[in-house]
Scaffold this motif. Structure first.
Motif, PDB file in Angstrom:
ATOM      1  N   ILE A 185     -84.441  56.697  28.116  1.00 54.79           N
ATOM      2  CA  ILE A 185     -84.879  57.867  28.914  1.00 54.79           C
ATOM      3  C   ILE A 185     -84.989  59.088  27.999  1.00 54.79           C
ATOM      4  CG2 ILE A 185     -84.237  59.443  30.808  1.00 54.79           C
ATOM      5  CD1 ILE A 185     -82.917  57.024  32.207  1.00 54.79           C
ATOM      6  N   HIS A 186     -84.048  59.229  27.088  1.00 52.62           N
ATOM      7  CA  HIS A 186     -84.063  60.352  26.142  1.00 52.62           C
ATOM      8  C   HIS A 186     -85.387  60.375  25.360  1.00 52.62           C
ATOM      9  CE1 HIS A 186     -82.636  63.232  23.201  1.00 52.62           C
ATOM     10  NE2 HIS A 186     -82.737  62.355  22.213  1.00 52.62           N
ATOM     11  N   GLU A 187     -85.814  59.209  24.863  1.00 53.41           N
ATOM     12  CA  GLU A 187     -87.078  59.126  24.112  1.00 53.41           C
ATOM     13  C   GLU A 187     -88.255  59.542  24.998  1.00 53.41           C
ATOM     14  OE1 GLU A 187     -87.459  58.778  20.927  1.00 53.41           O
ATOM     15  OE2 GLU A 187     -85.283  58.560  20.766  1.00 53.41           O
ATOM     16  N   ILE A 188     -88.260  59.052  26.241  1.00 52.28           N
ATOM     17  CA  ILE A 188     -89.360  59.392  27.169  1.00 52.28           C
ATOM     18  C   ILE A 188     -89.379  60.896  27.431  1.00 52.28           C
ATOM     19  CG2 ILE A 188     -90.277  59.047  29.517  1.00 52.28           C
ATOM     20  CD1 ILE A 188     -88.995  56.209  29.431  1.00 52.28           C
ATOM     21  N   LEU A 189     -88.208  61.473  27.627  1.00 52.62           N
ATOM     22  CA  LEU A 189     -88.137  62.914  27.930  1.00 52.62           C
ATOM     23  C   LEU A 189     -88.566  63.745  26.721  1.00 52.62           C
ATOM     24  CD1 LEU A 189     -84.857  63.037  30.065  1.00 52.62           C
ATOM     25  CD2 LEU A 189     -87.210  63.297  30.872  1.00 52.62           C
TER      26      LEU A 189
END
Ligand SMILES: CC(C)(COP(=O)(O)OP(=O)(O)OC[C@H]1O[C@@H](n2cnc3c(N)ncnc32)[C@H](O)[C@@H]1O)[C@@H](O)C(=O)NCCC(=O)NCCS
Ligand SMILES: Nc1ncnc2c1ncn2[C@@H]1O[C@H](COP(=O)(O)OP(=O)(O)OP(=O)(O)O)[C@@H](O)[C@H]1O
Length: 196
Positions: A185-189
């Motif tokens: 999720i961190h990468e997507i954000l």
């Protein structure tokens, strides 16, 4: 970019919040800041004493057990407490946001959907876990009985409602898997924040 992190009591919001902090993302802990404001802001202290009585505070500060015994079995009193505390937290959060400089920041709050405040966020992450597991976790963590946990759950929306509205749902039953999902999720954000 402002990201909301929510979930019912015992779902693992604070655990997930710490995983994001470990990745360098600032997280505003609404529960914690609410308590600090209830102790430190004279106008909030006054309003709480007026509505809940002098016993709302002891020499060491806010009497959390006393207040939670009142509000979680009386929706009107809970509403009153929310009306006093939530605007102050919102104001404090806005100031905090201005001081941050990372690609995105997170506000951890148990009540994003309950308060219909989803509009405030660019993205919302929901943390879930099976109800029985959540109850057991909180009973163990806070050394409270089942009734106390269920009283809070009764003042929160069911996960089925929240899942429909969240951008991401983390099923937090295995900490290793949760950490992997958080990293994804961190990468997507980070990607989304570049495009904003
Ligand atoms: C009633 C209080 C004093 C009890 O303190 P206590 O340390 O026992 O609980 P804590 O604040 O750690 O909350 C634990 C969990 O209870 C649930 N909970 C807390 N406040 C609320 C609420 N207003 N409505 C529904 N559930 C709530 C949430 O799942 C939360 O994560 C405290 O929860 C409080 O001041 N609540 C009102 C402010 C509030 O809404 N805080 C939450 C988000 S800003
Ligand atoms: N995947 C997991 N497996 C086992 N225990 C967990 C897991 N995730 C969290 N816990 C434990 O469950 C308890 C509740 O987690 P946590 O405090 O993160 O939840 P929370 O959603 O922030 O709760 P609250 O709404 O009460 O603030 C804690 O004692 C935590 O260590």
């Amino acid at each position: 970019m402002i990201v909301g992190l929510t979930g019912g009591i015992g779902s693992g919001k604070s655990t997930v919040a710490q995983m994001f902090r470990d990745l360098g993302i600032p997280v505003y802990d609404s529960d914690r800041e609410a308590k600090l404001l209830m102790n430190a802001a004279p106008e909030i202290r006054q309003a709480i004493m007026l509505n809940f009585g002098e016993a709302a505070y002891t020499a060491s500060g806010l009497n959390r057990a006393y207040i939670s015994n009142l509000v979680f079995k009386d929706k009107k009193l809970l509403q009153k407490l929310n009306q006093i505390v939530h605007p102050a937290v919102a104001k404090h959060f806005s100031k905090w946001v201005q001081k941050q400089s990372t690609a995105y920041i997170i506000q951890e709050s148990a009540l994003i959907f309950e308060n219909q405040s989803e509009e405030k966020y660019d993205q919302i992450i929901l943390v879930t876990a099976p109800l029985e597991e959540r109850i057991k976790r909180v009973m163990k963590r806070d050394k409270v009985d089942r009734g106390k946990v269920e009283a809070r759950i009764n003042n929160q929306l069911p996960d089925t409602e929240k899942e429909k509205k969240a951008n991401f749902t983390i099923i937090n039953t295995n900490l290793g898997k949760t950490a992997e999902t958080v990293a994804k999720i961190h990468e997507i954000l980070l990607n989304k924040s570049v495009k904003q």
